[in-house]
Design an enzyme around this catalytic site. Structure first.
Site, PDB file in Angstrom:
ATOM      1  N   LYS A  44       0.794  -1.233   0.000  1.00 10.61           N
ATOM      2  CA  LYS A  44       0.000   0.000   0.000  1.00 10.61           C
ATOM      3  C   LYS A  44       0.826   1.281   0.000  1.00 10.61           C
ATOM      4  O   LYS A  44       0.351   2.345   0.399  1.00 10.61           O
ATOM      5  CB  LYS A  44      -1.018   0.032   1.165  1.00 10.61           C
ATOM      6  CG  LYS A  44      -1.855  -1.213   1.352  1.00 10.61           C
ATOM      7  CD  LYS A  44      -2.294  -1.905   0.103  1.00 10.61           C
ATOM      8  CE  LYS A  44      -3.334  -1.229  -0.731  1.00 10.61           C
ATOM      9  NZ  LYS A  44      -3.665  -2.063  -1.932  1.00 10.61           N
ATOM     10  N   HIS A  99       7.213  -7.070  -2.112  1.00 16.35           N
ATOM     11  CA  HIS A  99       6.909  -6.421  -0.830  1.00 16.35           C
ATOM     12  C   HIS A  99       7.790  -7.005   0.277  1.00 16.35           C
ATOM     13  O   HIS A  99       7.596  -6.675   1.449  1.00 16.35           O
ATOM     14  CB  HIS A  99       5.451  -6.690  -0.430  1.00 16.35           C
ATOM     15  CG  HIS A  99       4.410  -5.981  -1.234  1.00 16.35           C
ATOM     16  ND1 HIS A  99       4.514  -4.670  -1.615  1.00 16.35           N
ATOM     17  CD2 HIS A  99       3.196  -6.407  -1.697  1.00 16.35           C
ATOM     18  CE1 HIS A  99       3.410  -4.326  -2.282  1.00 16.35           C
ATOM     19  NE2 HIS A  99       2.615  -5.362  -2.343  1.00 16.35           N
ATOM     20  N   SER A 129      -4.885   2.869   3.922  1.00 16.30           N
ATOM     21  CA  SER A 129      -5.061   2.224   2.623  1.00 16.30           C
ATOM     22  C   SER A 129      -5.215   0.710   2.811  1.00 16.30           C
ATOM     23  O   SER A 129      -6.075   0.080   2.189  1.00 16.30           O
ATOM     24  CB  SER A 129      -3.847   2.551   1.726  1.00 16.30           C
ATOM     25  OG  SER A 129      -3.969   1.921   0.490  1.00 16.30           O
TER      26      SER A 129
HETATM   27  S1  PPS Z   1      -0.384  -3.152  -3.052  1.00 15.76           S
HETATM   28  O1  PPS Z   1      -1.699  -3.806  -3.306  1.00 15.76           O
HETATM   29  O2  PPS Z   1       0.045  -3.416  -1.672  1.00 15.76           O
HETATM   30  O3  PPS Z   1       0.651  -3.518  -4.017  1.00 15.76           O
HETATM   31  O4  PPS Z   1      -0.697  -1.587  -3.152  1.00 15.76           O
HETATM   32  P1  PPS Z   1       0.291  -0.443  -3.668  1.00 15.76           P
HETATM   33  O5  PPS Z   1       0.283  -0.432  -5.136  1.00 15.76           O
HETATM   34  O6  PPS Z   1       1.597  -0.544  -2.974  1.00 15.76           O
HETATM   35  O7  PPS Z   1      -0.418   0.880  -3.105  1.00 15.76           O
HETATM   36  C1  PPS Z   1      -1.764   1.179  -3.386  1.00 15.76           C
HETATM   37  C2  PPS Z   1      -1.969   2.661  -3.109  1.00 15.76           C
HETATM   38  O8  PPS Z   1      -1.329   3.430  -4.140  1.00 15.76           O
HETATM   39  C3  PPS Z   1      -2.291   4.299  -4.743  1.00 15.76           C
HETATM   40  N1  PPS Z   1      -1.979   4.547  -6.157  1.00 15.76           N
HETATM   41  C4  PPS Z   1      -1.766   5.779  -6.664  1.00 15.76           C
HETATM   42  N2  PPS Z   1      -1.721   6.995  -6.076  1.00 15.76           N
HETATM   43  C5  PPS Z   1      -1.502   8.077  -6.881  1.00 15.76           C
HETATM   44  N3  PPS Z   1      -1.321   7.993  -8.213  1.00 15.76           N
HETATM   45  C6  PPS Z   1      -1.356   6.797  -8.846  1.00 15.76           C
HETATM   46  N4  PPS Z   1      -1.187   6.738 -10.164  1.00 15.76           N
HETATM   47  C7  PPS Z   1      -1.576   5.618  -8.057  1.00 15.76           C
HETATM   48  N5  PPS Z   1      -1.671   4.302  -8.332  1.00 15.76           N
HETATM   49  C8  PPS Z   1      -1.923   3.668  -7.169  1.00 15.76           C
HETATM   50  C9  PPS Z   1      -3.598   3.512  -4.560  1.00 15.76           C
HETATM   51  O9  PPS Z   1      -4.718   4.310  -4.812  1.00 15.76           O
HETATM   52  C10 PPS Z   1      -3.445   3.039  -3.112  1.00 15.76           C
HETATM   53  O10 PPS Z   1      -3.569   4.103  -2.169  1.00 15.76           O
HETATM   54  P2  PPS Z   1      -4.959   4.585  -1.522  1.00 15.76           P
HETATM   55  O11 PPS Z   1      -4.555   5.553  -0.443  1.00 15.76           O
HETATM   56  O12 PPS Z   1      -5.631   3.379  -0.960  1.00 15.76           O
HETATM   57  O13 PPS Z   1      -5.729   5.260  -2.603  1.00 15.76           O
END
Ligand code: PPS
Length: 286
Positions: A44, A99, A129
């Protein structure tokens, strides 16, 4: 923590997500190559955002690849079922995601020139998140409440263990030529400069219009609409999108909308204690 988790050297990882090689110990023999790029982040923290950016840098902003190949095939998870095997067979240069905490990385990483991009994010946003993700993730029970999730997070009783230890562990790589630490916050604040920093680290140059295209196609909105990246392809299997979106809000500081004052204070105390001795400027959030 339920039996859905396998404990790898004391770190809980979801059994259903793990390649059998992690159960037999064969993962230790995975060979990193010098042209690999490894994206490393606690869950996340924006891992998928970085996967999309690196995919687009690779194609010099051409969106064809990200719009035709699922994100998990473009940058397979080192620890995941099937993807580990696919990675071993894949010709280079490979994009690899993980991760895992540093102590669970195959030893070959530390003798190779593999470039490592470590992405961190304000752990309070990671926690929030993760709480919402638990509602859409098919392989775990949703956290009963934010308070329950909060306590589990502080105790390290979440998938991949303690954020604090994970972050401290990877930060020991600081100063190594092949290690770049970035934050979700700087990526949000100044996406263009951060992408330029990534290009410099990777030894890549983009023309201005190519960079514009990377920015455009890796934006939150574009990723939300890209079915190769928004997990609609995994709906009903890996995730249940009727309970929320994989790309949920994509902002910094959402914890302020969810944590109580008491929780925020308790978190702050835990952070000060667990991250003591590290320069505060490593953590660019307030
Ligand atoms: S995972 O499932 O653990 O691999 O998740 P991960 O990709 O590490 O993190 C997910 C969060 O990243 C946000 N996200 C983004 N934020 C801004 N811009 C872009 N392009 C973007 N892509 C993914 C996603 O919305 C999750 O955060 P939250 O706070 O839940 O929205």
């Amino acid at each position: 923590m339920s039996d859905k988790f396998t404990w790898l050297e004391g770190i809980p990882v979801l059994t259903k997500c793990l390649s059998p090689k992690f159960l037999t110990g064969e993962w230790r023999d995975f060979v990193f190559r010098e042209d690999d790029v490894l994206i490393l982040a606690f869950p996340k923290s924006g891992t998928h955002w970085m996967m999309e950016i690196l995919s687009l840098i690779r194609t010099k902003g051409d969106p064809k690849w990200i719009q035709s190949v699922p994100i998990w095939d473009r940058s397979p998870w080192l620890e995941a079922k099937n993807l580990y095997e696919a990675l071993e067979a894949q010709e280079g240069p490979r994009l690899i995601s993980s991760h895992l905490p540093i102590q669970l990385l195959p030893k070959s990483l530390f003798t190779s020139k593999t470039k490592i991009i470590h992405l961190i994010r304000d752990p309070r946003d990671v926690l929030v998140s993760g709480y919402f993700f638990s509602k859409i993730f098919s392989y775990t029970e949703p956290s009963a409440s934010l308070q329950v999730h909060f306590e589990r997070f502080l105790q390290g009783n979440v998938s991949y263990g303690s954020w604090f230890e994970h972050t401290r562990g990877w930060m020991t790589m600081r100063g190594k030529e092949n290690y770049l630490m970035l934050s979700y916050e700087e990526l949000r604040r100044d996406t263009r400069s951060t992408i330029e920093k990534i290009c410099q680290f990777l030894g890549k140059t983009l023309e201005p219009e190519e960079l514009n295209s990377v920015l455009k196609h890796s934006s939150f909105q574009a990723m939300r609409e890209n079915k190769m990246s928004n997990y609609t392809l995994a709906d009903g299997v890996f995730v249940n999108l009727k309970n929320g979106s994989f790309l949920r809000k994509g902002i910094s500081g959402d914890w302020r909308n969810h944590l109580t004052v008491a929780q925020a204070e308790a978190f702050d105390r835990a952070f000060q204690e667990k991250m003591a001795g590290l320069p505060p400027e490593l953590f660019p959030w307030e």
